[in-house]
Design an enzyme around this catalytic site. Structure first.
Site, short mmCIF file in Angstrom:
data_model
loop_
_atom_site.label_atom_id
_atom_site.label_comp_id
_atom_site.label_asym_id
_atom_site.label_seq_id
_atom_site.Cartn_x
_atom_site.Cartn_y
_atom_site.Cartn_z
N LYS A 1 28.41 -27.30 -16.49
CA LYS A 1 27.27 -27.80 -17.29
C LYS A 1 27.69 -28.26 -18.69
O LYS A 1 27.12 -29.20 -19.22
CB LYS A 1 26.18 -26.73 -17.39
CG LYS A 1 25.45 -26.50 -16.06
CD LYS A 1 24.31 -25.52 -16.24
CE LYS A 1 23.69 -25.16 -14.90
NZ LYS A 1 22.53 -24.27 -15.05
N ASP B 1 16.50 -26.73 -16.94
CA ASP B 1 16.43 -25.28 -16.69
C ASP B 1 15.27 -24.62 -17.43
O ASP B 1 14.52 -23.83 -16.86
CB ASP B 1 17.75 -24.60 -17.09
CG ASP B 1 18.86 -24.83 -16.08
OD1 ASP B 1 18.55 -25.00 -14.88
OD2 ASP B 1 20.04 -24.83 -16.48
#
Ligand code: ATR
Length: 267
Positions: A65, A101
């Site tokens: 990420k 997220d």
């Protein structure tokens, strides 16, 4: 056909192909979604190759990420704040990096679990990438308090400073008890079955204890349950962050509930 994929290392356990395939069926979108294992040193090459072969976007998971954040040529505000990217959108001439997220967590709490965040007291446990990724979306919901605590206190202090919020050492929670309406475990402690050093007093009456991990009953969840909190794991967040990515790619928002039910049926 439009092509999408999730990229990670490892990747075989990923639920994302199943989730996105169910979303595509439900919304009538014609697309494929596969799982791609990238060698640890070949993230960029693997993304470029997928793009060159007609890929339209990718989900990014552990451990890439931060690398995806560096690779993106344009970043959304929430990806910028998170310092990490979990969704890539291939555009003409560049790559947009997004992070869904935090939005996934907020949607799971407010929609699936029917809890209010606005005006409520939140304790966020953890100061790593997972915690950082959800702070801005939580703040945008205007809780009355958002306090960060972490085993290693200076990391919580540094993260709190970045976002202009409060941090509290874990031992201070024992010395001067404070109660919260929502306690979120964003640590990776559940992976090792390790208990968190939190007093039961953090769970206010009617509290929701949310573990961002899914697929197991963590010691945090067990403690919260024993302290009479309502307990949730991160499966709903997984589905909601995927739903948000799907919406960014396809402009259509799938209904999460049947997909969440299908995953629960087999997890
Ligand atoms: P992630 O990207 O999953 O957030 P990370 O950046 O390595 O991973 O951060 C892991 C987080 O889990 C940290 O907050 C870490 O606490 P420390 O900063 O003290 O290391 C926390 N963590 C991991 N194992 C833990 C444990 N057994 N007890 C308490 N906290 C733990």
């Amino acid at each position: 056909m439009d092509k999408y994929a999730v990229i990670g290392h490892p990747i075989s356990h990923s639920q994302s192909p199943r989730i996105h395939t169910l979303f595509a069926q439900q919304t009538g979108q014609v697309m494929t979604y596969e799982a791609i294992l990238a060698p640890l040193t070949e993230f960029r090459q693997t993304v470029e190759s997928f793009r060159a072969h007609g890929g339209r976007g990718m989900s990014v998971t552990v451990p890439f990420k931060e690398e995806a954040y560096r690779m993106a040529t344009r970043l959304s505000d929430r990806a910028q704040a998170a310092g990490a990217v979990n969704t890539l959108i291939f555009e003409e001439g560049g790559i947009l990096g997004e992070n869904t997220d935090g939005a996934g967590l907020v949607r799971d709490i407010t929609q699936n679990l029917s809890r209010t965040i606005t005006g409520r007291r939140i304790l966020l446990v953890g100061a790593g990438g997972a915690a950082r990724g959800v702070i801005l979306p939580l703040l945008n919901m205007k809780p009355s308090e958002l306090v960060i605590t972490n085993r290693t206190a200076p990391k919580a202090e540094a993260l709190a400073r970045t976002f202009g919020i409060e941090s509290c050492p874990m031992d201070a929670l024992f010395l001067s008890p404070r109660a919260f309406d929502l306690v979120i475990n964003a640590t990776s402690s559940g992976l090792s079955e390790a208990a968190l050093d939190l007093p039961d007093s953090v769970f206010a009456p009617g509290c929701l204890a949310y573990d961002m991990m899914y697929g197991r009953l963590t010691p945090f969840m067990a403690q919260a349950h024993a302290a009479h909190a309502r307990v949730a794991d991160g499966l709903g967040m997984l589905v909601e962050q995927a739903s948000e990515a799907f919406f960014l790619w396809r402009g259509v928002r799938p209904v999460s509930e049947p997909v969440l039910a299908a995953l629960k049926g087999t997890s």
